[in-house]
Design a protein around this motif. Sequence first.
Motif, short mmCIF file in Angstrom:
data_model
loop_
_atom_site.label_atom_id
_atom_site.label_comp_id
_atom_site.label_asym_id
_atom_site.label_seq_id
_atom_site.Cartn_x
_atom_site.Cartn_y
_atom_site.Cartn_z
N GLU B 50 22.28 50.22 28.44
CA GLU B 50 21.04 50.89 28.80
C GLU B 50 19.90 50.60 27.84
OE1 GLU B 50 22.80 54.83 31.06
OE2 GLU B 50 22.66 54.74 28.88
N VAL B 51 20.22 50.22 26.61
CA VAL B 51 19.14 49.93 25.67
C VAL B 51 18.93 48.43 25.51
CG1 VAL B 51 19.35 52.06 24.40
CG2 VAL B 51 20.67 50.10 23.68
N MET B 52 19.51 47.65 26.42
CA MET B 52 19.25 46.21 26.36
C MET B 52 18.48 45.80 27.60
SD MET B 52 22.45 44.35 24.74
CE MET B 52 23.64 45.25 23.84
N ASP B 53 17.56 44.87 27.37
CA ASP B 53 16.69 44.50 28.48
C ASP B 53 17.31 43.45 29.37
OD1 ASP B 53 13.66 42.73 28.92
OD2 ASP B 53 14.22 44.63 29.85
N ASN B 54 18.02 42.48 28.77
CA ASN B 54 18.65 41.45 29.58
C ASN B 54 20.08 41.24 29.13
OD1 ASN B 54 18.69 39.67 27.32
ND2 ASN B 54 16.55 39.21 27.71
N THR B 55 20.81 40.43 29.89
CA THR B 55 22.24 40.26 29.61
C THR B 55 22.55 38.85 29.12
OG1 THR B 55 22.56 39.74 31.94
CG2 THR B 55 23.00 42.00 31.27
N GLU B 56 21.55 38.21 28.46
CA GLU B 56 21.78 36.84 28.00
C GLU B 56 22.92 36.74 27.01
OE1 GLU B 56 17.27 35.16 28.33
OE2 GLU B 56 18.27 35.14 26.38
N ILE B 57 23.04 37.77 26.17
CA ILE B 57 24.03 37.73 25.09
C ILE B 57 25.45 37.79 25.66
CG2 ILE B 57 24.07 40.21 24.69
CD1 ILE B 57 24.15 37.61 21.92
N SER B 129 15.76 41.53 23.21
CA SER B 129 16.28 42.36 24.30
C SER B 129 16.41 43.82 23.87
CB SER B 129 17.64 41.80 24.73
OG SER B 129 18.35 42.74 25.49
N LEU B 130 16.88 44.02 22.63
CA LEU B 130 17.02 45.38 22.13
C LEU B 130 15.66 46.03 21.92
CD1 LEU B 130 19.91 44.98 19.54
CD2 LEU B 130 19.90 46.47 21.53
N LYS B 131 14.70 45.22 21.45
CA LYS B 131 13.35 45.76 21.19
C LYS B 131 12.78 46.35 22.47
CE LYS B 131 8.96 44.09 19.41
NZ LYS B 131 8.32 42.89 18.88
N ALA B 253 19.79 48.33 13.37
CA ALA B 253 21.17 48.85 13.30
C ALA B 253 22.05 48.19 14.36
CB ALA B 253 21.16 50.37 13.50
N LEU B 254 21.55 48.12 15.59
CA LEU B 254 22.36 47.54 16.67
C LEU B 254 22.55 46.04 16.47
CD1 LEU B 254 21.03 49.48 19.76
CD2 LEU B 254 23.39 49.31 19.06
N THR B 255 21.47 45.33 16.06
CA THR B 255 21.61 43.89 15.83
C THR B 255 22.66 43.62 14.75
OG1 THR B 255 19.27 43.70 16.30
CG2 THR B 255 20.33 41.78 15.36
#
Lengths: 344, 333
Positions: B50-57, B129-131, B253-255
């Motif tokens: 939910e806090v990521m914008d895309n699923t590239e990772i 993406s997290l930003k 923190a998440l990165t």
Amino acid sequence: MALMLVKFDMKKRVKLAQTIWFLYWFAVMAGVLVFSMGLFFKIELRKRSELMDNNESHLLPNVLILMGLIACGVNAFGGKVCYDSLDPSKFIKWKPMLKPFLMFCVGFNGLLFVTALLCFVMRIPLQFTLAEGLKNGMRFYKDTDTPGRCYMKRTLDLMQMEFRCCGNDHYRDWFEIQWVSNRYLDFSAKEVKDRIGSNVDGQYLMDGVPFSCCNPSSPRPCIQGQMTNNTAHYSYDHYTEELNVWKRGCREAMVSYYGGLMNTIGALVLLVTMLEIAVTIGLQYINSSLSSLVNPEDPESESEGWILEKTVGETFTDIMANMKAMSKGGKVEEEAEAGVATVS
Amino acid sequence: MVLLKIKFTQQRRVHLAQGLWLLSWTAVIWGAIIFCLGVYLKMELLRRDEVMDNTEIHVVPNILMIVGLASIGTNWVASCVCQDSLDATRFPRWKVLLLGWFAVAAVLCCLLISVVALSFILQGRLEESLKVGLRNGIRFYKDTDVPGRCYQKETIDRLQIEFRCCGNNNFKDWFEVQWVSSRYLNFTSKDVKDRIRSNVDGRYLLDGVPFSCCNPSSPRPCLRYTLMDNNAHFNYEHQSEELNLYSRGCRQALTDYYMELMNSTGPGVLSVILIQMSVLLGMRYCRLRWKESWLWRTQRARFWLVDPIATEGSSEDADLEKAEKEASPTPAS
């Protein structure tokens, strides 16, 4: 008349030995499991020993650890004996030890059963220890500058967040103690002086709770202060508000956590006890079947196996008679020694 | 031209086959571990979806899972080949597959190397993406009554508590959005009206943060409101206050968390590459030994490790081949 007599031929003996060997290795793993459960429980108690006033009893985890270690050793030995029972030359060296070993196993199984009962019973003293400990813990929440108590605030906050609880029985417990340190109170302010004057002990009491009581599931930003004053907040009624702070008390939360843990451990130890009883009976059958060969020279002859050579009543009277004989024998020896002493 | 020539005696052949069999089973287990690592990484990424914008990772755990499964399959085949390599009657049926097996194993090694490279390259994309995802999460924090966003508040609160972070870059991000729902604002009160008028968009902005930013290690009960006003609280200075709230931003923190997770798979992946390469090399020698003895009779040889016509095998090899030639029927050339 033997107890639960079973006839054995060569094939049946081999199959019995193989099954019991396999079960013994299973039991070794069960012993490891009991040991690790004891260790886990000990660590869990140590983690929160601050909240129990360092008063908690470590009897149960220590007993579990000991039982686990003994179980591993006993079962490994039993497995070795089973493995060797298929070879008459190797089994000869174990034969004299088997009877005392089996008696020891019976005693050990009894102790295991007592341990399982202990798991269920020790819940009650734990409950009292927790209640006392939490009450004191809350009193020392503000003492972040007192050596030995400076981590109480952090421990309590983390515990309330993790167990989703607030206060001892409910959140109002926080209203009855001063949880704000004096270092952060402005004693010249009117409000502070009023609050301190309002009670006998001169404590700064407020109808507020620490932030760790807040419930993230609430649709509204957390209301921590002036909780009993409906007019202080818009669209707020403290009688009907349910999601704002955690409703459960921490004593109940911790007791149910530790109680659940102890129940699970108790149930597992009961299962291990049943497994141990099964392998003990199996080893007794192996022992009796190998010692009652119809033709002692021929290892492939038929034999009989039993749990007890005579019925339960007869075995019991035999044991009593043996014990009497032993004590009488001891007395006779003492009299002989006394006689020798008086003569010389 | 010979590369890495080794003389083989019968005993050495047996040892090679046995060692290779053991190595390929080790590789099967490592393949399973890589698969589980991939599954774990994917689950962790999905949890914070939910806090990521895309699923590239997600390409990193996907490749890990595919490689893990393929590695299990190929190395299991390798172990079967090794087991049969000592038996003259059963080995020929594997000969057809061997070339294909080499290709698949080489592709697997390349994929594994690419996974390690990707996890470094995609770090920047993950941060972006997290930003964006966190920015949206903070914006929609107040929308607990909007369908589809009603759990945003709980998600962000739990995230900040678990990762011990506050806001996107730091706690001041909360000053720029309205995070109190309008349902709980008294629009008749002066304070609310002042705040709404103080900015262009008519939002209720305050210099305060949600409770989930509070740091339990602080010696002082958490201060959440009027953070920029030193006079509002006794013995408080916002410039020097460090322990009151979490100082780290959630993006950082998440990165850090995900990079640590992907870096920890690095050693596992590298050891799988090493094992896979050794199995590959071993299988090459395995195949070679048999092809050499078989094709010596048919006079067809095309090796890139050993040229049997140009080199002389050991005397034991020659004896063995002679015995085989006499024992088995000569295939039609």
